[in-house]
Design a protein around this motif. Structure first.
Motif, PDB file in Angstrom:
ATOM      1  N   GLN A 217      72.485  40.430  27.342  1.00  0.00           N
ATOM      2  CA  GLN A 217      71.442  40.520  26.496  1.00  0.00           C
ATOM      3  C   GLN A 217      71.751  40.365  24.950  1.00  0.00           C
ATOM      4  O   GLN A 217      71.114  39.953  24.328  1.00  0.00           O
ATOM      5  N   MET A 218      73.006  40.638  24.436  1.00  0.00           N
ATOM      6  CA  MET A 218      73.383  40.302  23.266  1.00  0.00           C
ATOM      7  C   MET A 218      73.587  38.763  23.132  1.00  0.00           C
ATOM      8  O   MET A 218      73.398  38.195  21.981  1.00  0.00           O
ATOM      9  N   PHE A 219      73.634  37.914  24.028  1.00  0.00           N
ATOM     10  CA  PHE A 219      74.011  36.629  24.088  1.00  0.00           C
ATOM     11  C   PHE A 219      72.416  35.814  23.783  1.00  0.00           C
ATOM     12  O   PHE A 219      72.491  34.707  23.391  1.00  0.00           O
ATOM     13  N   VAL A 220      71.488  36.494  23.560  1.00  0.00           N
ATOM     14  CA  VAL A 220      70.175  35.984  23.258  1.00  0.00           C
ATOM     15  C   VAL A 220      70.256  35.674  21.887  1.00  0.00           C
ATOM     16  O   VAL A 220      69.593  34.747  21.422  1.00  0.00           O
ATOM     17  N   PHE A 221      70.695  36.222  21.026  1.00  0.00           N
ATOM     18  CA  PHE A 221      70.773  35.916  19.701  1.00  0.00           C
ATOM     19  C   PHE A 221      71.698  34.526  19.288  1.00  0.00           C
ATOM     20  O   PHE A 221      71.644  33.950  18.169  1.00  0.00           O
ATOM     21  N   LEU A 222      72.455  34.118  20.277  1.00  0.00           N
ATOM     22  CA  LEU A 222      73.353  32.968  20.149  1.00  0.00           C
ATOM     23  C   LEU A 222      72.514  31.657  20.583  1.00  0.00           C
ATOM     24  O   LEU A 222      72.737  30.411  20.430  1.00  0.00           O
ATOM     25  N   LEU A 223      71.251  31.691  21.372  1.00  0.00           N
ATOM     26  CA  LEU A 223      70.310  30.778  21.864  1.00  0.00           C
ATOM     27  C   LEU A 223      69.918  29.983  20.542  1.00  0.00           C
ATOM     28  O   LEU A 223      69.916  30.769  19.648  1.00  0.00           O
TER      29      LEU A 223
ATOM     30  N   SER B 215      62.012  34.314  26.736  1.00  0.00           N
ATOM     31  CA  SER B 215      61.795  34.501  28.174  1.00  0.00           C
ATOM     32  C   SER B 215      63.193  34.936  28.730  1.00  0.00           C
ATOM     33  O   SER B 215      63.353  35.600  29.530  1.00  0.00           O
ATOM     34  N   PHE B 216      64.348  34.570  28.129  1.00  0.00           N
ATOM     35  CA  PHE B 216      65.773  35.248  28.522  1.00  0.00           C
ATOM     36  C   PHE B 216      65.770  36.773  28.272  1.00  0.00           C
ATOM     37  O   PHE B 216      66.111  37.289  28.941  1.00  0.00           O
ATOM     38  N   SER B 217      65.089  37.005  27.073  1.00  0.00           N
ATOM     39  CA  SER B 217      65.215  38.276  26.626  1.00  0.00           C
ATOM     40  C   SER B 217      64.377  39.070  27.660  1.00  0.00           C
ATOM     41  O   SER B 217      64.807  40.331  28.185  1.00  0.00           O
ATOM     42  N   VAL B 218      63.479  38.824  27.901  1.00  0.00           N
ATOM     43  CA  VAL B 218      62.340  39.400  28.891  1.00  0.00           C
ATOM     44  C   VAL B 218      63.100  39.642  30.458  1.00  0.00           C
ATOM     45  O   VAL B 218      62.918  40.640  31.097  1.00  0.00           O
ATOM     46  N   THR B 219      63.676  38.568  30.751  1.00  0.00           N
ATOM     47  CA  THR B 219      64.450  38.507  32.195  1.00  0.00           C
ATOM     48  C   THR B 219      65.567  39.739  32.099  1.00  0.00           C
ATOM     49  O   THR B 219      65.466  40.185  33.032  1.00  0.00           O
ATOM     50  N   ILE B 220      66.031  39.589  31.078  1.00  0.00           N
ATOM     51  CA  ILE B 220      67.336  40.706  31.087  1.00  0.00           C
ATOM     52  C   ILE B 220      66.508  41.920  31.137  1.00  0.00           C
ATOM     53  O   ILE B 220      67.049  43.003  31.775  1.00  0.00           O
ATOM     54  N   LEU B 221      65.520  42.189  30.422  1.00  0.00           N
ATOM     55  CA  LEU B 221      64.905  43.615  30.180  1.00  0.00           C
ATOM     56  C   LEU B 221      64.354  43.974  31.576  1.00  0.00           C
ATOM     57  O   LEU B 221      64.486  45.123  31.977  1.00  0.00           O
ATOM     58  N   LEU B 222      63.759  42.777  32.543  1.00  0.00           N
ATOM     59  CA  LEU B 222      63.140  43.250  33.755  1.00  0.00           C
ATOM     60  C   LEU B 222      64.512  43.655  34.702  1.00  0.00           C
ATOM     61  O   LEU B 222      64.275  44.264  35.579  1.00  0.00           O
ATOM     62  N   SER B 223      65.517  42.788  34.403  1.00  0.00           N
ATOM     63  CA  SER B 223      66.729  43.164  35.229  1.00  0.00           C
ATOM     64  C   SER B 223      67.128  44.496  35.207  1.00  0.00           C
ATOM     65  O   SER B 223      67.586  45.306  36.081  1.00  0.00           O
ATOM     66  N   ILE B 224      67.277  44.913  33.969  1.00  0.00           N
ATOM     67  CA  ILE B 224      67.617  46.451  33.604  1.00  0.00           C
ATOM     68  C   ILE B 224      66.489  47.496  34.378  1.00  0.00           C
ATOM     69  O   ILE B 224      67.036  48.359  34.814  1.00  0.00           O
ATOM     70  N   ALA B 225      65.495  47.063  34.236  1.00  0.00           N
ATOM     71  CA  ALA B 225      64.396  47.810  34.737  1.00  0.00           C
ATOM     72  C   ALA B 225      64.491  47.998  36.345  1.00  0.00           C
ATOM     73  O   ALA B 225      64.263  49.190  36.772  1.00  0.00           O
ATOM     74  N   VAL B 226      64.532  46.852  36.690  1.00  0.00           N
ATOM     75  CA  VAL B 226      64.832  46.980  38.234  1.00  0.00           C
ATOM     76  C   VAL B 226      66.158  47.387  38.832  1.00  0.00           C
ATOM     77  O   VAL B 226      65.885  48.689  39.555  1.00  0.00           O
ATOM     78  N   TYR B 227      67.184  47.495  37.910  1.00  0.00           N
ATOM     79  CA  TYR B 227      68.340  48.282  38.319  1.00  0.00           C
ATOM     80  C   TYR B 227      68.212  49.824  38.289  1.00  0.00           C
ATOM     81  O   TYR B 227      68.912  50.488  39.026  1.00  0.00           O
ATOM     82  N   LEU B 228      67.488  50.003  36.930  1.00  0.00           N
ATOM     83  CA  LEU B 228      67.092  51.358  36.595  1.00  0.00           C
ATOM     84  C   LEU B 228      66.207  52.062  38.263  1.00  0.00           C
ATOM     85  O   LEU B 228      66.552  53.307  38.642  1.00  0.00           O
ATOM     86  N   THR B 229      65.332  51.410  38.622  1.00  0.00           N
ATOM     87  CA  THR B 229      64.677  51.529  39.858  1.00  0.00           C
ATOM     88  C   THR B 229      65.503  51.890  40.845  1.00  0.00           C
ATOM     89  O   THR B 229      65.385  53.083  41.620  1.00  0.00           O
TER      90      THR B 229
ATOM     91  N   PHE C  72      63.065  42.314  18.275  1.00  0.00           N
ATOM     92  CA  PHE C  72      64.035  41.741  17.105  1.00  0.00           C
ATOM     93  C   PHE C  72      63.791  40.087  17.624  1.00  0.00           C
ATOM     94  O   PHE C  72      63.676  39.366  16.738  1.00  0.00           O
ATOM     95  N   VAL C  73      63.826  39.691  18.701  1.00  0.00           N
ATOM     96  CA  VAL C  73      63.870  38.413  19.120  1.00  0.00           C
ATOM     97  C   VAL C  73      62.493  37.772  18.498  1.00  0.00           C
ATOM     98  O   VAL C  73      62.258  36.730  18.079  1.00  0.00           O
ATOM     99  N   ILE C  74      61.291  38.456  18.959  1.00  0.00           N
ATOM    100  CA  ILE C  74      60.161  37.932  18.563  1.00  0.00           C
ATOM    101  C   ILE C  74      59.875  37.985  17.022  1.00  0.00           C
ATOM    102  O   ILE C  74      59.299  37.160  16.555  1.00  0.00           O
ATOM    103  N   ILE C  75      60.434  38.973  16.466  1.00  0.00           N
ATOM    104  CA  ILE C  75      60.133  38.788  14.815  1.00  0.00           C
ATOM    105  C   ILE C  75      61.033  37.668  14.232  1.00  0.00           C
ATOM    106  O   ILE C  75      60.702  36.789  13.407  1.00  0.00           O
TER     107      ILE C  75
END
Length: 142
Positions: free
Chosen positions: A10-16, A25-39, A73-76
């Motif tokens: 997730q921190m690598f998104v700022f290096l793209l 899209s990379f940030s959303v993918t990581i966010l969704l993977s954390i949500a799935v892992y939480l489930t 942050f990425v969107i801003i």
């Protein structure tokens, strides 16, 4: 643990690169993977455990919140990068509160320089939040 690897990714998104459309899209993918892992983890935890909410569930929820903040942050940053050249009045306002490296600002004097500075600031905030989350997790086991 897989969640720590997801946090690092997730921190690598700022290096793209800013000009690629892959940051959001990379940030959303990581966010969704954390949500799935939480489930998945919440289904595996016994319902009658003590304490009622496990430390891992709290940490995963914190990581999900951090992921949401990183997404904002990425969107801003992306919005700032894609803006057109600033007007003279905007340049004067930016120079009053300029937190950028003076060399970068002197070369460009446009929104890409501000987006670059925002990326550095946002990455530092996200890394600090990630470290605090991990310290909470590992501190609770000691």
């Amino acid at each position: 643990m897989p969640i720590i690897l997801m946090e690092i990714l997730q921190m690598f998104v700022f290096l793209l690169p800013e000009n690629s459309g892959d940051r959001v899209s990379f940030s959303v993918t990581i966010l969704l993977s954390i949500a799935v892992y939480l489930t998945i983890v919440s289904e595996q935890i016994p319902k009658s455990s003590e304490p009622a909410i496990s430390v891992l569930a709290i940490k995963l929820f914190a990581d999900l919140c951090i992921g949401c903040v990183v997404q904002v942050f990425v969107i801003i940053s992306q919005y700032t990068y894609t803006r057109e050249k600033p007007e003279k009045r905007e340049v004067q306002e930016i120079e009053k509160v300029n937190c950028c490296d003076p060399k970068i600002w002197a070369q460009k004097k446009d929104w890409t320089a501000i987006a670059y500075c925002l990326d550095i600031t946002f990455a530092m905030v996200a890394v600090c939040a990630m470290l605090a989350s991990n310290l909470y997790l590992f501190g609770s086991f000691m």
